[in-house]
Write a protein that holds these residues in place. Sequence first.
Motif, PDB file in Angstrom:
ATOM      1  N   LEU A   1       0.834  -1.211   0.000  1.00  0.00           N
ATOM      2  CA  LEU A   1       0.000   0.000   0.000  1.00  0.00           C
ATOM      3  C   LEU A   1       0.868   1.260   0.000  1.00  0.00           C
ATOM      4  O   LEU A   1       0.551   2.235  -0.697  1.00  0.00           O
ATOM      5  N   ASN A   2       1.948   1.248   0.761  1.00  0.00           N
ATOM      6  CA  ASN A   2       2.851   2.397   0.763  1.00  0.00           C
ATOM      7  C   ASN A   2       3.481   2.602  -0.608  1.00  0.00           C
ATOM      8  O   ASN A   2       3.622   3.741  -1.072  1.00  0.00           O
ATOM      9  N   ALA A   3       3.848   1.522  -1.274  1.00  0.00           N
ATOM     10  CA  ALA A   3       4.420   1.638  -2.622  1.00  0.00           C
ATOM     11  C   ALA A   3       3.374   2.180  -3.601  1.00  0.00           C
ATOM     12  O   ALA A   3       3.691   2.998  -4.472  1.00  0.00           O
ATOM     13  N   VAL A   4       2.129   1.733  -3.454  1.00  0.00           N
ATOM     14  CA  VAL A   4       1.042   2.251  -4.294  1.00  0.00           C
ATOM     15  C   VAL A   4       0.891   3.747  -4.058  1.00  0.00           C
ATOM     16  O   VAL A   4       0.785   4.541  -5.003  1.00  0.00           O
ATOM     17  N   LEU A   5       0.882   4.169  -2.799  1.00  0.00           N
ATOM     18  CA  LEU A   5       0.762   5.595  -2.493  1.00  0.00           C
ATOM     19  C   LEU A   5       1.946   6.383  -3.045  1.00  0.00           C
ATOM     20  O   LEU A   5       1.772   7.498  -3.548  1.00  0.00           O
TER      21      LEU A   5
ATOM     22  N   ALA B   1       1.942   5.021   7.164  1.00  0.00           N
ATOM     23  CA  ALA B   1       3.266   5.551   7.510  1.00  0.00           C
ATOM     24  C   ALA B   1       3.787   6.363   6.340  1.00  0.00           C
ATOM     25  O   ALA B   1       3.627   5.986   5.187  1.00  0.00           O
ATOM     26  N   GLY B   2       4.395   7.500   6.638  1.00  0.00           N
ATOM     27  CA  GLY B   2       4.981   8.334   5.594  1.00  0.00           C
ATOM     28  C   GLY B   2       3.990   9.239   4.891  1.00  0.00           C
ATOM     29  O   GLY B   2       4.350   9.944   3.964  1.00  0.00           O
ATOM     30  N   GLN B   3       2.723   9.218   5.315  1.00  0.00           N
ATOM     31  CA  GLN B   3       1.713  10.013   4.624  1.00  0.00           C
ATOM     32  C   GLN B   3       2.042  11.507   4.676  1.00  0.00           C
ATOM     33  O   GLN B   3       1.884  12.201   3.684  1.00  0.00           O
ATOM     34  N   ASP B   4       2.502  11.984   5.828  1.00  0.00           N
ATOM     35  CA  ASP B   4       2.839  13.402   5.927  1.00  0.00           C
ATOM     36  C   ASP B   4       3.986  13.750   4.986  1.00  0.00           C
ATOM     37  O   ASP B   4       3.971  14.803   4.353  1.00  0.00           O
ATOM     38  N   GLU B   5       4.982  12.864   4.877  1.00  0.00           N
ATOM     39  CA  GLU B   5       6.096  13.119   3.983  1.00  0.00           C
ATOM     40  C   GLU B   5       5.631  13.158   2.535  1.00  0.00           C
ATOM     41  O   GLU B   5       6.181  13.890   1.729  1.00  0.00           O
ATOM     42  N   ARG B   6       4.633  12.369   2.206  1.00  0.00           N
ATOM     43  CA  ARG B   6       4.098  12.389   0.842  1.00  0.00           C
ATOM     44  C   ARG B   6       3.422  13.716   0.547  1.00  0.00           C
ATOM     45  O   ARG B   6       3.400  14.153  -0.596  1.00  0.00           O
ATOM     46  N   HIS B   7       2.844  14.329   1.560  1.00  0.00           N
ATOM     47  CA  HIS B   7       2.199  15.629   1.361  1.00  0.00           C
ATOM     48  C   HIS B   7       3.216  16.749   1.179  1.00  0.00           C
ATOM     49  O   HIS B   7       2.900  17.773   0.584  1.00  0.00           O
TER      50      HIS B   7
END
Length: 191
Positions: free
Chosen positions: A63-67, A116-122
């Motif tokens: 899921l993280n790779a998809v995001l 995990a890492g969602q904020d960094e993606r933003h």
Amino acid sequence: MSENKPVRRRRRSDADRSRTAILAAAVALLDVQPDAGIERIAEAAHVTRQTVYAHFPSRDALLNAVLDELTAETLTAIDALGLDQGPALDQVLRLVDLAWRAFERHPLLLHLPQMAGQDERHDPVTERLERLIRRGQRAGEITRELPAHWLVTTLVALGHAAGESVGAGGLSARTANKTLHTTLTRLLQPT
């Protein structure tokens, strides 16, 4: 030794194709079935479960790779908007429209749990948005009464709230986008 290089290169190429197929299958399947498991994703990618796990040790890793993949796609589209040209408020609304098109293309974005890492993606998106808002503030097109960082935080929160409302069935995507436009325009316009 040089005989092994073509074999290694072919294996690497096969692994790259498998990873690409897994990600593409995951995106397509999760868009229509957000709770799909690894076995179903492997079937859709025409690989074994073991192949999926060789690339992604868990469903969360997949899921993280998809995001990450969808984030990269979105950033490319944002950069193509030419945000440094034209009225800043108009560009903010174009960015919002682009985000809604991403939700419409990939409904899984509305159904994923906090990852995990969602904020960094933003971060890359919020950096572009803050730069745009600061440009609008300097030009007098966007209110200077509120700090740019606060406006960005508010815009992101409102976007998430609209997305959650669509995900929960409270608003249609079209109504949410229109409502978000109205809200953001009123928030950002100088008084």
